[in-house]
Design a protein around this motif. Structure first.
Motif, mmCIF file in Angstrom:
data_model
loop_
_atom_site.group_PDB
_atom_site.id
_atom_site.type_symbol
_atom_site.label_atom_id
_atom_site.label_comp_id
_atom_site.label_asym_id
_atom_site.label_seq_id
_atom_site.Cartn_x
_atom_site.Cartn_y
_atom_site.Cartn_z
ATOM 1 N N ARG A 43 46.027 88.520 74.967
ATOM 2 C CA ARG A 43 46.733 89.270 73.915
ATOM 3 C C ARG A 43 47.567 90.392 74.514
ATOM 4 O O ARG A 43 48.719 90.596 74.125
ATOM 5 N N LEU A 44 46.981 91.125 75.467
ATOM 6 C CA LEU A 44 47.725 92.208 76.123
ATOM 7 C C LEU A 44 48.907 91.649 76.911
ATOM 8 O O LEU A 44 49.998 92.220 76.896
ATOM 9 N N THR A 45 48.671 90.537 77.592
ATOM 10 C CA THR A 45 49.735 89.910 78.385
ATOM 11 C C THR A 45 50.912 89.538 77.487
ATOM 12 O O THR A 45 52.065 89.879 77.777
ATOM 13 N N LEU A 73 50.779 84.141 81.829
ATOM 14 C CA LEU A 73 50.201 83.693 80.564
ATOM 15 C C LEU A 73 50.267 82.173 80.451
ATOM 16 O O LEU A 73 49.274 81.525 80.118
ATOM 17 N N VAL A 74 51.415 81.601 80.744
ATOM 18 C CA VAL A 74 51.590 80.154 80.634
ATOM 19 C C VAL A 74 50.747 79.418 81.685
ATOM 20 O O VAL A 74 50.256 78.321 81.423
ATOM 21 N N ALA A 75 50.530 80.042 82.827
ATOM 22 C CA ALA A 75 49.710 79.408 83.870
ATOM 23 C C ALA A 75 48.279 79.193 83.388
ATOM 24 O O ALA A 75 47.651 78.183 83.727
ATOM 25 N N VAL A 76 47.765 80.133 82.606
ATOM 26 C CA VAL A 76 46.382 79.994 82.129
ATOM 27 C C VAL A 76 46.295 79.333 80.751
ATOM 28 O O VAL A 76 45.233 78.855 80.370
ATOM 29 N N LEU A 77 47.400 79.316 80.023
ATOM 30 C CA LEU A 77 47.428 78.693 78.689
ATOM 31 C C LEU A 77 48.602 77.718 78.595
ATOM 32 O O LEU A 77 49.522 77.909 77.794
ATOM 33 N N PRO A 78 48.602 76.652 79.400
ATOM 34 C CA PRO A 78 49.783 75.782 79.493
ATOM 35 C C PRO A 78 50.112 74.993 78.225
ATOM 36 O O PRO A 78 51.236 74.511 78.086
ATOM 37 N N GLN A 79 49.180 74.878 77.298
ATOM 38 C CA GLN A 79 49.429 74.143 76.059
ATOM 39 C C GLN A 79 49.462 75.056 74.835
ATOM 40 O O GLN A 79 49.531 74.570 73.707
ATOM 41 N N ASP A 80 49.433 76.349 75.059
ATOM 42 C CA ASP A 80 49.407 77.305 73.954
ATOM 43 C C ASP A 80 50.812 77.488 73.385
ATOM 44 O O ASP A 80 51.740 77.890 74.104
ATOM 45 N N ARG A 81 50.958 77.216 72.112
ATOM 46 C CA ARG A 81 52.285 77.274 71.484
ATOM 47 C C ARG A 81 52.895 78.667 71.558
ATOM 48 O O ARG A 81 54.083 78.815 71.838
#
Length: 135
Positions: A43-45, A73-81
């Motif tokens: 969330r902070l990121t 952020l995308v590296a750890v949540l690659p499928q997060d919209r």
């Protein structure tokens, strides 16, 4: 705001409140301090990356720093919209339109059977492609 606090959740909420109050420098400071304390807090990121791109004051805007943060952020949540949407917007701000299109295409694929969401992404893809062709 008192940023001496060592509570990342409190700093996140202070940052959000500062944004609502138009105190963008303070918001960035709160998000940054929170992220220093909790570097894996998504969330902070996202909040810091977003604020660095949308902040009204050009002196505070830092799309390059936002890009570095959003990549984490995308590296750890690659499928997060939300992460993919944020990354696409930041790539547009950094004039990396080919990369933005790639992220928007990933988002489109993730939208699956959600026709409203797919149309929205298609509209954004068209906007970025038009901007790219105007170069």
């Amino acid at each position: 705001a008192r940023l001496q606090d060592d509570n990342p959740l409190l700093l996140y909420n202070i940052g959000l409140a500062e944004v609502r109050l138009g105190q963008h420098r303070e918001a960035i400071a709160a998000f940054t301090r929170g992220l220093d304390l909790a570097p894996d807090d998504h969330r902070l990121t996202a909040a810091l990356a977003r604020e660095l791109v949308v902040v009204p004051d050009p002196a505070l805007r830092d799309p390059q720093r936002a890009l570095v943060i959003a990549k984490r952020l995308v590296a750890v949540l690659p499928q997060d919209r939300e992460a993919l949407e944020l990354m696409a917007a930041i790539l547009v701000q950094n004039d990396r339109l080919d990369d933005a299109i790639s992220y928007l295409e990933r988002l489109h694929a993730l939208a699956g059977g959600d026709a409203v969401r797919q149309r929205d992404i298609e509209r954004r893809l068209d906007q970025v492609r038009r901007r790219q062709s105007d170069r």
